[in-house]
Enzyme design. Structure first.
Site, PDB file in Angstrom:
ATOM      1  N   ASN A 198      26.416  57.232  28.172  1.00 40.38           N
ATOM      2  CA  ASN A 198      27.114  56.021  28.611  1.00 40.38           C
ATOM      3  C   ASN A 198      28.368  56.477  29.341  1.00 40.38           C
ATOM      4  OD1 ASN A 198      28.473  53.630  28.915  1.00 40.38           O
ATOM      5  ND2 ASN A 198      28.880  53.320  26.722  1.00 40.38           N
ATOM      6  N   TRP A 199      28.297  56.428  30.660  1.00 42.77           N
ATOM      7  CA  TRP A 199      29.432  56.927  31.443  1.00 42.77           C
ATOM      8  C   TRP A 199      30.630  55.987  31.414  1.00 42.77           C
ATOM      9  CZ3 TRP A 199      26.872  58.904  36.655  1.00 42.77           C
ATOM     10  CH2 TRP A 199      26.219  60.119  36.391  1.00 42.77           C
ATOM     11  N   LYS A 200      30.420  54.759  30.953  1.00 48.17           N
ATOM     12  CA  LYS A 200      31.497  53.761  30.963  1.00 48.17           C
ATOM     13  C   LYS A 200      32.048  53.631  32.389  1.00 48.17           C
ATOM     14  CE  LYS A 200      32.148  54.629  26.117  1.00 48.17           C
ATOM     15  NZ  LYS A 200      33.007  54.517  24.943  1.00 48.17           N
ATOM     16  N   HIS A 205      27.901  46.173  24.181  1.00 53.28           N
ATOM     17  CA  HIS A 205      28.774  47.279  23.764  1.00 53.28           C
ATOM     18  C   HIS A 205      30.074  46.707  23.192  1.00 53.28           C
ATOM     19  CE1 HIS A 205      31.370  50.769  23.895  1.00 53.28           C
ATOM     20  NE2 HIS A 205      30.268  51.502  23.940  1.00 53.28           N
ATOM     21  N   GLU A 221      33.046  47.496  23.561  1.00 56.46           N
ATOM     22  CA  GLU A 221      34.129  47.328  24.536  1.00 56.46           C
ATOM     23  C   GLU A 221      33.973  46.009  25.290  1.00 56.46           C
ATOM     24  OE1 GLU A 221      33.588  51.177  26.333  1.00 56.46           O
ATOM     25  OE2 GLU A 221      34.419  52.097  24.527  1.00 56.46           O
ATOM     26  N   GLU A 223      27.107  51.766  16.515  1.00 56.43           N
ATOM     27  CA  GLU A 223      28.330  52.435  16.954  1.00 56.43           C
ATOM     28  C   GLU A 223      29.521  51.859  16.196  1.00 56.43           C
ATOM     29  OE1 GLU A 223      27.760  54.198  21.159  1.00 56.43           O
ATOM     30  OE2 GLU A 223      28.474  52.163  21.382  1.00 56.43           O
ATOM     31  N   GLY A 225      35.181  57.134  20.921  1.00 60.06           N
ATOM     32  CA  GLY A 225      36.252  57.730  21.719  1.00 60.06           C
ATOM     33  C   GLY A 225      37.418  58.263  20.900  1.00 60.06           C
ATOM     34  N   SER A 277      31.660  59.316  19.182  1.00 59.07           N
ATOM     35  CA  SER A 277      32.096  60.710  19.155  1.00 59.07           C
ATOM     36  C   SER A 277      30.964  61.705  18.850  1.00 59.07           C
ATOM     37  CB  SER A 277      33.261  60.896  18.183  1.00 59.07           C
ATOM     38  OG  SER A 277      34.374  60.110  18.592  1.00 59.07           O
ATOM     39  N   GLY A 337      29.113  58.797  24.808  1.00 59.76           N
ATOM     40  CA  GLY A 337      30.092  58.433  25.825  1.00 59.76           C
ATOM     41  C   GLY A 337      30.730  59.664  26.447  1.00 59.76           C
ATOM     42  N   GLY A 338      31.904  60.030  25.960  1.00 59.22           N
ATOM     43  CA  GLY A 338      32.676  61.126  26.535  1.00 59.22           C
ATOM     44  C   GLY A 338      31.884  62.403  26.776  1.00 59.22           C
TER      45      GLY A 338
HETATM   46  P1  PGA Z   1      32.023  58.172  22.661  1.00 59.19           P
HETATM   47  O1  PGA Z   1      31.456  56.722  23.138  1.00 59.19           O
HETATM   48  O2  PGA Z   1      30.835  59.083  22.543  1.00 59.19           O
HETATM   49  O3  PGA Z   1      32.971  58.575  23.762  1.00 59.19           O
HETATM   50  O4  PGA Z   1      32.687  57.962  21.357  1.00 59.19           O
HETATM   51  C1  PGA Z   1      30.242  56.222  22.655  1.00 59.19           C
HETATM   52  C2  PGA Z   1      29.985  54.841  23.211  1.00 59.19           C
HETATM   53  O5  PGA Z   1      30.932  54.023  23.258  1.00 59.19           O
HETATM   54  O6  PGA Z   1      28.858  54.507  23.598  1.00 59.19           O
END
Ligand code: PGA
Length: 252
Positions: free
Chosen positions: A11-13, A97, A99, A169, A175, A214, A235-236
């Site tokens: 997930n590149w966001k 998600h 966010e 999640e 993050g 994470s 994500g990251g």
């Molecule tokens: P993260 O994000 O791996 O950077 O914690 C995961 C996500 O929000 O899908």
């Protein structure tokens, strides 16, 4: 027991320009060309999807979006139709998600409509659920996430349900560098599967449940070893092609 095919999604966001997406794709596809025992998905910003279609459509790597609207077309300024995603060779779409729930005020009702519409056009929804730190500390995590699953998957028949991917999640792990323990993640993924079984019976065994929050190259193996964790939403650690390829290798 049904053997579920593992799935690892990046997930590149809100990251990467068109050129950065192309550069990633060129390196990544070479590094994972032999990974045929799991589904790999890159969920990119809308603006990078056409570039990924050019670079990845003929490879084993699936393309996903990070959101869509719940109508196919019409007067919805600024929204993106699921048909437009299909046009861009997307096969997957992240829905709900945390966010988006937090910053864009997406409700379970909107999310349920999005999941249903995604399935109608043949996209695989990756439905995100997860509790806040306060809910976990108050002992309300299991009940809250079960409620999200029930509300977000309302109105699906069992055939539709079998095609959904769920990503657990915990918000406090996204993050933050703080991963849920493999035991806590397994406990929740097991609870999600039993909630699904309550809704649709045996089909629950076919549904893939991912962990997200994470996930890194050095913790993926322990998470994947849990019986109800079928993959990860990353994500990251999905932003660097070499690092993400290493994470995928460690997941096998
Ligand atoms: P993260 O994000 O791996 O950077 O914690 C995961 C996500 O929000 O899908």
């Amino acid at each position: 027991m049904t053997r579920r095919r593992p799935l690892i999604a990046g997930n590149w966001k809100m990251n990467k320009t068109i050129q950065e997406a192309r550069d990633f794709a060129l390196i990544f596809q070479e590094k994972v060309a032999d990974v045929t025992d799991m589904d790999l998905v890159i969920c990119a910003p809308f603006t990078a999807l056409a570039a990924l279609k050019d670079e990845l459509e003929e490879t084993i790597i699936h393309i996903g979006a990070q959101n869509m609207f719940y109508q196919l077309n019409g007067a919805y300024t600024g929204e993106v139709s699921p048909l437009m995603l299909v046009d861009l060779a997307c096969t997957h779409v992240i829905i709900g998600h945390s966010e988006r729930r937090e910053y864009l005020k997406e409700t379970d009702e909107m999310i349920a409509r999005k999941v249903k519409t995604a399935l109608e056009v043949g996209l695989t929804p990756i439905l995100c659920v997860g509790e806040s730190l306060a809910q976990r500390e108050e002992g309300k995590a299991l009940g809250f996430v079960r409620g999200q699953v029930e509300k977000d998957l309302a109105d699906l028949n069992s055939d539709e349900l079998s095609k959904v991917v769920i990503a657990y999640e915990p918000i406090w792990a996204i993050g933050t560098g703080r991963t849920a323990s493999a035991q806590d993640a397994q406990e929740m993924c097991d609870a999600i599967r039993s909630t699904l079984a309550g809704i649709a019976g045996a089909v629950a065994q076919e549904v893939r449940i991912l962990y997200g929050g994470s996930v890194k190259a050095d913790n993926i193996a322990e998470l994947m070893a849990q019986p109800d964790i079928d993959g990860a939403l990353v994500g990251g650690a999905s932003l660097d092609p070499q690092g993400f390829a290493e994470l995928i290798r460690n997941a096998r």
